[in-house]
Scaffold this active site. Structure first.
Site, mmCIF file in Angstrom:
data_model
loop_
_atom_site.group_PDB
_atom_site.id
_atom_site.type_symbol
_atom_site.label_atom_id
_atom_site.label_comp_id
_atom_site.label_asym_id
_atom_site.label_seq_id
_atom_site.Cartn_x
_atom_site.Cartn_y
_atom_site.Cartn_z
ATOM 1 N N TYR A 146 -12.550 -2.115 -3.214
ATOM 2 C CA TYR A 146 -13.147 -2.197 -1.606
ATOM 3 C C TYR A 146 -14.544 -2.403 -1.392
ATOM 4 O O TYR A 146 -15.081 -2.311 -0.521
ATOM 5 C CB TYR A 146 -12.357 -1.237 -0.767
ATOM 6 C CG TYR A 146 -11.053 -1.828 -0.504
ATOM 7 C CD1 TYR A 146 -10.351 -2.776 0.079
ATOM 8 C CD2 TYR A 146 -9.904 -0.647 -0.575
ATOM 9 C CE1 TYR A 146 -9.095 -3.250 0.491
ATOM 10 C CE2 TYR A 146 -8.528 -0.915 -0.546
ATOM 11 C CZ TYR A 146 -8.120 -2.262 0.318
ATOM 12 O OH TYR A 146 -6.884 -2.435 0.670
ATOM 13 N N ASN A 185 -1.600 -0.170 7.381
ATOM 14 C CA ASN A 185 -0.939 -1.175 7.660
ATOM 15 C C ASN A 185 -0.133 -1.946 6.644
ATOM 16 O O ASN A 185 -0.052 -3.291 6.643
ATOM 17 C CB ASN A 185 -2.155 -2.230 8.166
ATOM 18 C CG ASN A 185 -3.078 -2.582 7.370
ATOM 19 O OD1 ASN A 185 -3.121 -1.999 6.096
ATOM 20 N ND2 ASN A 185 -4.103 -3.328 7.941
ATOM 21 N N GLU A 193 -9.752 -10.747 -7.224
ATOM 22 C CA GLU A 193 -8.814 -9.463 -6.951
ATOM 23 C C GLU A 193 -7.558 -9.731 -7.714
ATOM 24 O O GLU A 193 -7.157 -8.671 -8.316
ATOM 25 C CB GLU A 193 -8.220 -9.697 -5.605
ATOM 26 C CG GLU A 193 -9.485 -9.247 -4.356
ATOM 27 C CD GLU A 193 -8.958 -9.413 -2.889
ATOM 28 O OE1 GLU A 193 -9.870 -9.028 -2.288
ATOM 29 O OE2 GLU A 193 -7.788 -9.612 -2.959
ATOM 30 N N HIS A 227 -2.111 -5.752 1.873
ATOM 31 C CA HIS A 227 -3.325 -6.124 1.569
ATOM 32 C C HIS A 227 -3.095 -7.474 1.072
ATOM 33 O O HIS A 227 -1.943 -7.772 0.395
ATOM 34 C CB HIS A 227 -4.181 -5.385 0.289
ATOM 35 C CG HIS A 227 -5.301 -6.459 0.042
ATOM 36 N ND1 HIS A 227 -6.490 -6.390 0.703
ATOM 37 C CD2 HIS A 227 -5.532 -7.202 -0.870
ATOM 38 C CE1 HIS A 227 -7.134 -7.378 0.377
ATOM 39 N NE2 HIS A 227 -6.774 -7.863 -0.922
ATOM 40 N N LYS A 257 0.749 -1.235 0.109
ATOM 41 C CA LYS A 257 -0.153 0.153 0.243
ATOM 42 C C LYS A 257 0.867 1.304 0.000
ATOM 43 O O LYS A 257 2.060 1.114 0.344
ATOM 44 C CB LYS A 257 -0.920 0.029 1.222
ATOM 45 C CG LYS A 257 -1.758 -1.121 1.320
ATOM 46 C CD LYS A 257 -2.614 -1.017 2.484
ATOM 47 C CE LYS A 257 -3.967 -2.031 2.662
ATOM 48 N NZ LYS A 257 -4.619 -1.877 3.898
HETATM 49 P P1 ATP Z 1 -6.693 -6.614 4.029
HETATM 50 O O1 ATP Z 1 -7.989 -7.029 3.386
HETATM 51 O O2 ATP Z 1 -6.211 -5.323 3.579
HETATM 52 O O3 ATP Z 1 -5.768 -7.682 3.606
HETATM 53 P P2 ATP Z 1 -7.750 -7.630 6.344
HETATM 54 O O4 ATP Z 1 -8.529 -8.754 5.853
HETATM 55 O O5 ATP Z 1 -6.646 -7.902 7.564
HETATM 56 O O6 ATP Z 1 -6.873 -6.523 5.421
HETATM 57 P P3 ATP Z 1 -10.265 -6.262 6.406
HETATM 58 O O7 ATP Z 1 -11.123 -6.395 7.554
HETATM 59 O O8 ATP Z 1 -10.433 -6.994 5.234
HETATM 60 O O9 ATP Z 1 -8.697 -6.481 7.117
HETATM 61 O O10 ATP Z 1 -9.922 -4.580 6.308
HETATM 62 C C1 ATP Z 1 -9.378 -3.875 5.137
HETATM 63 C C2 ATP Z 1 -8.647 -2.961 5.408
HETATM 64 O O11 ATP Z 1 -9.520 -2.002 5.864
HETATM 65 C C3 ATP Z 1 -7.588 -3.320 6.541
HETATM 66 O O12 ATP Z 1 -6.350 -3.792 5.904
HETATM 67 C C4 ATP Z 1 -7.102 -1.983 6.976
HETATM 68 O O13 ATP Z 1 -6.640 -1.109 6.403
HETATM 69 C C5 ATP Z 1 -8.572 -1.404 6.961
HETATM 70 N N1 ATP Z 1 -9.320 -1.497 8.393
HETATM 71 C C6 ATP Z 1 -10.064 -2.612 8.763
HETATM 72 N N2 ATP Z 1 -10.688 -2.378 9.883
HETATM 73 C C7 ATP Z 1 -10.575 -1.103 10.267
HETATM 74 C C8 ATP Z 1 -10.869 -0.135 11.285
HETATM 75 N N3 ATP Z 1 -11.675 -0.605 12.278
HETATM 76 N N4 ATP Z 1 -10.494 1.151 11.446
HETATM 77 C C9 ATP Z 1 -9.767 1.604 10.191
HETATM 78 N N5 ATP Z 1 -9.368 0.875 9.272
HETATM 79 C C10 ATP Z 1 -9.671 -0.377 9.274
HETATM 80 MG MG MG Z 2 -9.469 -8.450 3.971
#
Ligand code: ATP
Ligand code: MG
Length: 140
Positions: free
Chosen positions: A51, A114, A128, A117, A11
């Site tokens: 997303y 973070n 994806e 992805h 990212k």
């Molecule tokens: P990713 O899909 O990015 O691999 P993930 O599967 O661990 O991450 P998801 O629940 O799919 O987590 O959330 C997608 C992204 O949205 C996360 O990577 C994070 O950057 C953001 N995100 C998730 N939860 C929160 C939150 N509570 N507050 C802010 N941002 C969040």
């Molecule tokens: Mg995810």
């Protein structure tokens, strides 16, 4: 277990801090092969489409805004149990909960910045991957 493919995105928060090489070293050291890769800047509309699954979540706008802050690296990883393995080396969504040595523990700044992805299931991995790559771009 079987050979799988998964989508990885480095990212903007990570490309901005010159972390592409360090992140991909962890990916390759785990035994995953990068079989397609591109650096690009996505538009707000493209981030929103990618997303879409999170459209109802409170963090959707911020998530999309963070994806357009700079270049991303989209890549396809291949290997044994690749979807789960990559999520394991990424670490927990919130870097403060991630295990030491994981990408998000070592490089993530916060839950919304973070660094990476990863796809979460075979169906989403296929969707994806096809969002960013055509068949001819997969080098295997
Ligand atoms: P990713 O899909 O990015 O691999 P993930 O599967 O661990 O991450 P998801 O629940 O799919 O987590 O959330 C997608 C992204 O949205 C996360 O990577 C994070 O950057 C953001 N995100 C998730 N939860 C929160 C939150 N509570 N507050 C802010 N941002 C969040
Ligand atoms: Mg995810």
């Amino acid at each position: 277990m079987s050979i799988q493919r998964t989508l990885s995105i480095i990212k903007p928060d990570a490309t901005r801090r010159n972390l592409i090489g360090k992140i991909n070293a962890k990916i390759e050291d785990a035994g995953l092969s990068i079989i397609a890769q591109k650096m690009l800047c996505v538009t707000q509309a493209q981030a929103k489409a990618f997303y879409q699954v999170h459209a109802e979540r409170s963090f959707y706008e911020d998530l999309c805004n963070n994806m357009v802050k700079g270049p991303i690296v989209a890549q396809v990883l291949e290997g044994e149990d690749a979807i789960h393995l990559y999520r394991t080396i990424m670490g927990a969504t919130n870097p403060s909960n991630a295990e030491p040595g994981t990408i998000r523990h070592d490089f993530g700044e916060s839950i919304d910045l973070n660094s990476v992805h990863g796809s979460d299931a075979p169906e989403t991995a296929a969707q994806e991957i096809s969002f960013f790559f055509s068949l001819i771009e997969l080098c295997k």
